[in-house]
Scaffold this active site. Structure first.
Site, PDB file in Angstrom:
ATOM      1  CE  LYS A  42       3.762  30.170  32.620  1.00  0.00           C
ATOM      2  NZ  LYS A  42       2.603  29.977  33.474  1.00  0.00           N
ATOM      3  CB  THR A  59      -2.400  32.544  36.086  1.00  0.00           C
ATOM      4  OG1 THR A  59      -1.004  32.523  35.782  1.00  0.00           O
ATOM      5  CG2 THR A  59      -3.040  33.729  35.369  1.00  0.00           C
ATOM      6  CD  GLU A 109      -5.584  22.275  35.970  1.00  0.00           C
ATOM      7  OE1 GLU A 109      -5.162  23.225  36.637  1.00  0.00           O
ATOM      8  OE2 GLU A 109      -4.860  21.622  35.186  1.00  0.00           O
ATOM      9  CB  ALA A 121      -2.069  27.198  29.844  1.00  0.00           C
ATOM     10  CE  LYS A 174      -5.392  23.525  32.399  1.00  0.00           C
ATOM     11  NZ  LYS A 174      -4.786  24.432  33.423  1.00  0.00           N
ATOM     12  N   GLY A 175      -0.982  21.007  33.847  1.00  0.00           N
ATOM     13  CA  GLY A 175      -0.706  19.963  34.828  1.00  0.00           C
ATOM     14  C   GLY A 175       0.553  20.174  35.622  1.00  0.00           C
ATOM     15  N   GLY A 176       1.219  21.321  35.424  1.00  0.00           N
ATOM     16  CA  GLY A 176       2.401  21.603  36.230  1.00  0.00           C
ATOM     17  C   GLY A 176       2.070  21.654  37.714  1.00  0.00           C
ATOM     18  N   GLY A 232      -3.618  26.892  40.071  1.00  0.00           N
ATOM     19  CA  GLY A 232      -2.301  27.414  39.741  1.00  0.00           C
ATOM     20  C   GLY A 232      -2.164  28.886  40.078  1.00  0.00           C
TER      21      GLY A 232
END
Length: 232
Positions: free
Chosen positions: A122, A30, A104, A84, A95-97, A28
């Site tokens: 977040k 970040t 993960e 996250a 999570k999982g976007g 992701g």
């Protein structure tokens, strides 16, 4: 500004990494900052070995000459650093976007410590504003989707259950070749019960609720980086 905050959180997480550690590398926007910063350290001679949580992270890390391995070779990891989509006051996560939730979760579960890095947007009081990703097998999708919809409805899902689409068109596929259903809850009041009910559905591979897994989070805001800790 947001990217600067993400990089500040990533830099704080890097201070927790010691030479010789075995690290899980998250996926992701970040986590990309953390991998970039780690790559700078590796170029300067820093010693570590890492397990990426996605093909995208693996490509990024390999391009920076970060030594990579896998969980067939390494039995345990010291730390996983990941982003996250939501963080609640108990450091439970959605999570999982980015679509990498299965890998993960596998990598985080194989780690002695999971550290989350994020910007302050977040932080939420209750999980569920961000749609919950549910990774499912393509075989039997119709039956699985109906079962998932029934479970979500029983847990007060306020919105739709949507099959994720790829940016280029067609169904989105995870690195493992699965599909993702995004459930728009609004608020998830009983995440532990929801987790159990979803995993009881035969076609569900995994979901994006990361409960009692994260022990520390570095959350960056304009006034600085906060350190959040959990006793879970």
């Amino acid at each position: 500004m947001i990217e600067q905050l993400k990089r500040q959180a990533a830099a704080m997480a890097l201070t927790q990494v010691q030479p010789g550690m075995r690290l899980g590398l998250g996926t992701g926007s970040t986590a990309r900052h953390f991998v970039d910063l780690l790559g700078e350290q590796v170029a300067a001679g820093f010693d570590c070995i890492c397990v990426p949580t996605s093909e995208a992270t693996a490509r990024q890390a390999a391009g920076l000459n970060i030594p990579l391995s896998d969980l067939d070779t390494l039995d345990r990891l010291d730390i996983t650093i990941d982003g996250a989509d939501e963080i609640d006051p108990h450091l439970n996560l959605i999570k999982g976007g980015g679509g990498a939730l299965l890998r993960e979760k596998i990598v985080a579960a194989a780690s002695d410590l999971m550290i989350v890095i994020a910007d302050s947007s977040k932080l939420v009081e209750t999980l569920g504003q961000f749609p919950l990703p549910i990774e499912v097998n393509r075989f039997g999708l119709g039956a699985t989707r109906r079962s998932v919809a029934a479970v979500c409805a029983s847990h007060g899902c306020a919105g739709e259950l949507r099959l994720r689409q790829a940016d280029a068109g067609g169904d989105y596929l995870t690195d493992g070749g699965h599909l993702i259903l995004d459930a728009f809850f609004g608020r998830i009041l009983q995440p532990e019960a929801l987790s159990a009910d979803l995993l009881n559905i035969a076609g569900v591979v995994q979901h994006g609720l990361f409960l009692n897994m994260c022990k520390k989070a570095y959350v960056a805001a304009p006034d600085g980086v906060r350190t959040l800790s959990s006793s879970n």
